[in-house]
Scaffold this motif. Structure first.
Motif, PDB file in Angstrom:
ATOM      1  N   VAL A   1       0.836  -1.204   0.000  1.00 10.78           N
ATOM      2  CA  VAL A   1       0.000   0.000   0.000  1.00 10.78           C
ATOM      3  C   VAL A   1       0.870   1.252   0.000  1.00 10.78           C
ATOM      4  N   ARG A   2       1.907   1.253   0.802  1.00 14.34           N
ATOM      5  CA  ARG A   2       2.787   2.431   0.857  1.00 14.34           C
ATOM      6  C   ARG A   2       3.512   2.677  -0.467  1.00 14.34           C
TER       7      ARG A   2
ATOM      8  N   GLU B   1      -6.086   1.461   1.709  1.00 12.06           N
ATOM      9  CA  GLU B   1      -5.970   0.799   2.992  1.00 12.06           C
ATOM     10  C   GLU B   1      -5.883  -0.701   2.723  1.00 12.06           C
ATOM     11  N   CYS B   2      -5.329  -1.458   3.666  1.00  7.39           N
ATOM     12  CA  CYS B   2      -5.397  -2.914   3.537  1.00  7.39           C
ATOM     13  C   CYS B   2      -5.703  -3.507   4.902  1.00  7.39           C
TER      14      CYS B   2
ATOM     15  N   ALA C   1      -3.383   9.123   6.499  1.00  7.52           N
ATOM     16  CA  ALA C   1      -2.426   8.700   7.526  1.00  7.52           C
ATOM     17  C   ALA C   1      -2.346   7.188   7.481  1.00  7.52           C
ATOM     18  N   ASP C   2      -1.184   6.642   7.387  1.00  6.80           N
ATOM     19  CA  ASP C   2      -1.011   5.192   7.336  1.00  6.80           C
ATOM     20  C   ASP C   2      -0.961   4.620   8.748  1.00  6.80           C
ATOM     21  N   VAL C   3      -2.129   4.416   9.333  1.00  9.74           N
ATOM     22  CA  VAL C   3      -2.230   3.919  10.697  1.00  9.74           C
ATOM     23  C   VAL C   3      -2.125   2.395  10.668  1.00  9.74           C
ATOM     24  N   GLU C   4      -1.129   1.872  11.383  1.00 11.32           N
ATOM     25  CA  GLU C   4      -0.882   0.429  11.400  1.00 11.32           C
ATOM     26  C   GLU C   4      -0.927  -0.055  12.844  1.00 11.32           C
ATOM     27  N   ILE C   5      -2.150  -0.144  13.403  1.00 11.61           N
ATOM     28  CA  ILE C   5      -2.283  -0.582  14.793  1.00 11.61           C
ATOM     29  C   ILE C   5      -2.183  -2.097  14.926  1.00 11.61           C
TER      30      ILE C   5
ATOM     31  N   THR D   1      -1.395  -4.229   8.478  1.00 13.12           N
ATOM     32  CA  THR D   1      -2.604  -3.536   8.042  1.00 13.12           C
ATOM     33  C   THR D   1      -2.315  -2.047   7.939  1.00 13.12           C
ATOM     34  N   VAL D   2      -3.084  -1.372   7.104  1.00 15.58           N
ATOM     35  CA  VAL D   2      -3.022   0.085   7.020  1.00 15.58           C
ATOM     36  C   VAL D   2      -4.462   0.570   6.930  1.00 15.58           C
ATOM     37  N   VAL D   3      -4.853   1.417   7.875  1.00 11.91           N
ATOM     38  CA  VAL D   3      -6.178   2.031   7.825  1.00 11.91           C
ATOM     39  C   VAL D   3      -6.012   3.541   7.830  1.00 11.91           C
ATOM     40  N   GLN D   4      -7.011   4.201   7.276  1.00 13.61           N
ATOM     41  CA  GLN D   4      -7.008   5.660   7.225  1.00 13.61           C
ATOM     42  C   GLN D   4      -8.383   6.169   7.644  1.00 13.61           C
ATOM     43  N   PRO D   5      -8.673   6.134   8.949  1.00 11.95           N
ATOM     44  CA  PRO D   5      -9.964   6.650   9.389  1.00 11.95           C
ATOM     45  C   PRO D   5     -10.089   8.128   9.015  1.00 11.95           C
ATOM     46  N   ASP D   6     -11.307   8.561   8.726  1.00 12.95           N
ATOM     47  CA  ASP D   6     -11.513   9.979   8.420  1.00 12.95           C
ATOM     48  C   ASP D   6     -10.967  10.841   9.554  1.00 12.95           C
ATOM     49  N   ILE D   7     -11.300  10.459  10.780  1.00 12.40           N
ATOM     50  CA  ILE D   7     -10.871  11.170  11.986  1.00 12.40           C
ATOM     51  C   ILE D   7     -10.474  10.106  13.005  1.00 12.40           C
TER      52      ILE D   7
END
Length: 185
Positions: free
Chosen positions: A13-14, A24-25, A68-72, A76-82
C-alpha cells in the motif's frame, strides 16, 4: 472498492502512487476510496472542530485525520476519516508506527464506502480493540457507535456523548443541529 486480486501488505500500500485515492489494507484486502463529496467534507470539518478543542482541553490523546497510514495491527493500514490515539511512549507522535492504540476512529459514510465501513472496517476496529468506532450516516442523520465486543451498535439520533478514559468532562454534540449544519436543512 475492494480488490481481491492478491494478498496486499502494508508495504504494498505504501508503494502505491499518490493519485488522490485513499488506500488501505485489512486482512490482505486492498480498500480503495475516491475523494469524498462536499457533505462528507462538511461533516468532517464540523466533527474535527468539535473533537479538536475537547481532546486538547481534556488531554485524552491526540486528534488526527486521513491521509495517515495507521498500522495498529502489523501488516494492516487504515485511514480513518478522523481518529484519536495514544503513542507507544506517551511522547509526541513522530511516525505513524508510534501509534499504540486508537481511542476513537470515525468514518463518515459515502455511497461507495458504506458496505466496507460497516463490514470489513468495523470488524477490524473491533478486533483491534479500538475503544470506539463511530459511523456517521448522513442520509439517515444518525451515528452508529461501536465498541469492542458489541454485536450491534448504539444508534444515536439526538445527542452524542463521549468521555474517553482520563477525561474530566463529557463532550456533547447535538445531532439534529450537527446534521442541519452539515446538510443545510
Amino acid at each position: 472498492m475492494i480488490s481481491r486480486e492478491r494478498y496486499w501488505t502494508a508495504e504494498d500500500v505504501r508503494a502505491l502512487p499518490d493519485d488522490g485515492n485513499r488506500y488501505e489494507c485489512i486482512d490482505g484486502l486492498l480498500l480503495v476510496t475516491p475523494s469524498p463529496a462536499v457533505p462528507h467534507q462538511r461533516a468532517f470539518r464540523c466533527l474535527f472542530t468539535a473533537l479538536g478543542g475537547y481532546v486538547e482541553a481534556q488531554r485524552c490523546g491526540e486528534l488526527m485525520s486521513a491521509p495517515a497510514d495507521v498500522e495498529i495491527v502489523p501488516g494492516t493500514v487504515v485511514q480513518p476519516d478522523i481518529f484519536v490515539f495514544l503513542t507507544k511512549s506517551g511522547a509526541e507522535l513522530q511516525r505513524w508506527s508510534d501509534i499504540s492504540a486508537l481511542i476513537l476512529a470515525v468514518e463518515i459514510l459515502s455511497p461507495g464506502t458504506a458496505k466496507v465501513d460497516r463490514g470489513v472496517k468495523r470488524r477490524f476496529y473491533q478486533r483491534a480493540g479500538v475503544h470506539e468506532y463511530w459511523i456517521v450516516d448522513l442520509d439517515a442523520r444518525l451515528i452508529e457507535r461501536w465498541t469492542p465486543g458489541n454485536e450491534h451498535p448504539e444508534i444515536l439520533h439526538e445527542t452524542l456523548r463521549w468521555a474517553p478514559a482520563g477525561a474530566t468532562e463529557v463532550l456533547e454534540i447535538d445531532l439534529p443541529s450537527f446534521f442541519a449544519k452539515v446538510l443545510g436543512a
